[in-house]
Write an enzyme that holds these catalytic residues in place. Structure first.
Site, PDB file in Angstrom:
ATOM      1  N   ASP A   1      -6.811   5.777  -3.500  1.00 54.99           N
ATOM      2  CA  ASP A   1      -6.296   4.989  -3.422  1.00 54.99           C
ATOM      3  C   ASP A   1      -6.464   3.733  -4.063  1.00 54.99           C
ATOM      4  O   ASP A   1      -6.636   2.691  -4.984  1.00 54.99           O
ATOM      5  CB  ASP A   1      -7.592   4.005  -2.473  1.00 54.99           C
TER       6      ASP A   1
ATOM      7  N   HIS B   1      -3.063   1.498   6.917  1.00 59.91           N
ATOM      8  CA  HIS B   1      -2.735   1.365   5.396  1.00 59.91           C
ATOM      9  C   HIS B   1      -2.847   2.720   5.042  1.00 59.91           C
ATOM     10  O   HIS B   1      -3.137   3.980   5.509  1.00 59.91           O
ATOM     11  CB  HIS B   1      -4.502   0.637   4.965  1.00 59.91           C
TER      12      HIS B   1
ATOM     13  N   CYS C   1       0.983  -1.321  -0.406  1.00 60.42           N
ATOM     14  CA  CYS C   1      -0.067   0.043  -0.057  1.00 60.42           C
ATOM     15  C   CYS C   1       0.735   1.355  -0.165  1.00 60.42           C
ATOM     16  O   CYS C   1       0.700   1.828  -0.541  1.00 60.42           O
ATOM     17  CB  CYS C   1      -0.961   0.010   1.419  1.00 60.42           C
TER      18      CYS C   1
END
Length: 685
Positions: free
Chosen positions: A356, A333, A275
């Site tokens: 994202d 995250h 991530c």
């Protein structure tokens, strides 16, 4: 007879224009780089006779792919901010080499343009010449959809080529240095090519070019193109633990290597990303395109696969965490926020938007996420675009901690505070974090009851029977944030809240875990019995020694749990904590810190002290965009515990500004990297 008028040369006045458009750091670009909504100047070198404004005319054709616009060159500086225009300043008309100002609209499409400049004379003769320029968004221009009103924000979120990514746990945050590398050779061109390689462009070039005026569209294309799930995207995700076919995600230190490798391979995905790598590379692309962008970390981020806003976590009666649920909580995250107006959503939704690029769930059939307005997430406006319910769950789900024994639920507890406990980004102008939690959520009061939310446990009646008991209170408390080379010290606090004597079995369990996975096997366990008199409180002190955790943990985290069993009633009580162990740091010292200027050699010393309980060796890598070309790599010989290693390095800065010098020591045999960074002020000579 005098020669007729012709064009000998066009000077794109690159250094003047790029300084004016705040793109001067893209010095490696072959093309002129300018921002939309602001004029740039080109100078004509004419041949033959002088230019005659009464009889000669100039026209400019600007092309993006096959789309084009034609415009006459006028003698008026009054131009609309919504159309392409070109003019000569009538007060500054040099008939031998006139200067032409070309103005793009503040909503022009981003991309690589070419332009034709044609001069026509009274007798119908025409000569043309060709030039090229790259056009980016303009956060300095009020009419641009990405306008951000403060200069310190533009410096941090558009121009800054380095930053910090926050990882670890909310209790023990780790700041990882990252080089965004947007001014490094070929990075600008690769970011523009990313738009050309996208499925949207390949499918319908005209529609793609027309849509590139809108940062909402651009950001969705980029979010999908950073991962390679649906397209020839930049990075292949891998959370398997097996990275032999590529690079371990923890070893990347900047975006430049990744983007260059992607371009050099003919747009084959680079292996591997997780991530923070996806988010940091997306931040580079957005900053290059002129869209303000920052990297954001969410601690205890929920991945709610069934959209019920509940995450179940299962433990056995000895405190070992079990891999029973499809839902998960990532210790952290990382995503990005981009700044833009949202006229498509009405008033109040402009500003920071979540995007994202980590492939988790599909959005309109594609692995991308956002732009979701941060304001819409806070107000749970799940009727708006894009992907607000998914991001809302990441920061707001409840956690149900369930102890099972022989297939039966024997204890159940609920935590409404754990998920999204801290949301942060790098502070403007400082090497520390800034908390954004209150922008994303109404901070709940500890007494808020959310018992109306359903759970997905199959046996609801069992769940009701296993409601938290009032008989015993149990807390697990770490003495301090753990540091590598020191014991992990913690205490278990037990309070008997009843007027009867209790005999309790105590089970302690520690498992290593990656930030996004269920833990692996137990590496440390302990058990015992505690007697509690009526209303008595007891504190049990425990420690896990370095030799017990060092070879297991590395860059991973620890899940520590305690389960109490009431010997009389068989009731169970659970407390758990997930934490990371802070690595030792490399220290970086520069000999003559206040007199650093471009093109003057400097010396720095990188120091590592071995705080581990056993000898270590490894590979030291030193890098710094704008300071060092490429990377400097050394092999560090084995160091005994407590021993110190010093490495002297020379570097020659190439540009002024605040730059980041990074050092990373990848330690052999254990999955651990020791990092250090130093911000370096390079003064104009």
């Amino acid at each position: 007879m005098e020669a007729d008028l012709g064009i000998q040369n066009v000077n794109l006045e690159k250094s003047e224009n790029m300084e004016r458009h705040r793109t001067e750091d893209f010095i490696s670009s072959k093309e002129l780089v300018v921002r939309r909504g602001a004029p740039f100047r080109v100078t004509l070198q004419l041949k033959g006779r002088l230019f005659n404004p009464k009889t000669d005319s100039l026209r400019i054709k600007v092309l993006l792919g096959r789309l084009y616009v034609m415009m006459p060159v006028t003698y008026s500086k009054k131009v609309s901010s919504s159309h392409w225009a070109a003019y000569i300043d009538p007060e500054d008309l040099n008939l031998q080499s006139p200067s032409i100002f070309i103005v793009s609209p503040a909503s022009a499409s981003v991309g690589c343009y070419s332009f034709l400049l044609c001069v026509s004379t009274q007798n119908g003769k025409k000569t043309c010449t060709l030039g090229k320029f790259n056009l980016l968004c303009n956060p300095w221009c009020r009419e641009d959809a990405v306008y951000i009103p403060f200069e310190d924000q533009r410096e941090e979120y558009v121009q800054n080529d380095s930053g910090l990514l926050f990882m670890g746990t909310a209790m023990n945050m780790v700041s990882r240095p990252w080089s965004f590398d947007q001014y490094e050779p070929s990075v600008l061109e690769t970011c523009l090519n990313l738009l050309q390689v996208s499925p949207q462009h390949q499918k319908n070039k005209k529609m793609d070019y027309l849509s590139r005026n809108n940062p909402v569209y651009i950001s969705r294309v980029v979010s999908a193109m950073i991962n390679s799930e649906d397209d020839r995207g930049v990075l292949k995700g891998n959370w398997s633990g097996d990275y032999e076919q590529g690079v371990h995600p923890s070893l990347w230190i900047g975006s430049g290597d990744i983007l260059r490798q992607w371009a050099d391979s003919g747009y084959s995905p680079v292996k591997y990303g997780q991530c923070w790598v996806f988010a940091a590379v997306m931040c580079t692309v957005m900053r290059v395109l002129g869209i303000p962008c920052r990297v954001v970390s969410n601690f205890n981020s929920a991945h709610d696969t069934n959209a019920n806003l509940v995450i179940e976590e299962y433990y056995n009666e000895q405190g070992m965490k079990l891999n029973f649920s499809k839902d998960s909580i990532w210790n952290f995250h990382v995503w990005v926020e981009c700044w833009m107006s949202r006229p498509d959503l009405g008033p109040g939704m402009s500003g920071w938007q979540v995007l994202d690029p980590t492939p988790q769930e599909r959005s309109a059939g594609v692995f991308c996420c956002g732009p979701a307005p941060v304001k819409a997430i806070k107000d749970r406006r799940i009727d708006l675009f894009y992907d607000i319910p998914f991001v809302y769950a990441e920061v707001n789900a409840d956690v149900h901690a369930i102890v099972v024994s022989k297939g039966r639920v024997v204890s159940y507890d609920k935590d409404t505070e754990k998920v999204g406990s801290v949301i942060c980004t790098k502070a403007i102008g400082f090497s520390r974090h800034k908390i954004l939690t209150g922008d994303y959520k109404h901070i709940k009061s500890p007494t808020a009851s959310l018992s109306s939310r359903s759970s997905t446990l199959s046996d609801d009646s069992t769940l009701r029977r296993a409601r938290p008991s009032k008989g015993v209170s149990l807390k697990l408390i770490l003495d301090k944030a753990p540091v590598a080379g020191e014991p992990v010290r913690f205490m278990v606090k037990v309070v008997n809240k009843q007027r009867v004597t209790k005999t309790m079995k105590v089970y302690l369990n520690a498992q290593a875990k990656e930030y996004n996975h269920s833990p692996s096997d137990t590496f440390w366990a302990n058990q015992g019995v505690v007697q509690l008199a009526p209303m008595e409180a007891k504190v049990i002190h425990q420690q896990i020694f370095p030799a017990q955790y060092e070879d297991v943990v590395g860059d991973d985290l620890i899940n520590l749990a305690v389960v109490l069993e009431d010997m009389a009633t068989q009731e169970r009580f659970l407390a758990s904590e997930e934490f990371n162990i802070a690595s030792p740091q490399l220290t970086i010292q520069i000999a003559d810190e206040d007199s650093i200027v471009p093109r003057k050699e400097q010396t720095t010393t990188v120091t590592f002290t071995n705080t581990y309980s056993h000898p270590v060796s490894g590979i030291l890598t030193v890098a710094g965009a704008g300071l060092i070309q490429g990377k400097i790599v050394y092999r560090m010989l084995p160091l005994s515990p407590g021993e110190r290693s010093e490495q002297r390095i020379t570097f020659t800065p190439i540009m002024a500004g605040t730059k980041m010098l990074q050092a990373n020591l990848s330690i052999d045999k254990i999955n651990a990297t020791v990092r250090g960074f130093k911000m370096v002020s390079v003064h104009r000579a």
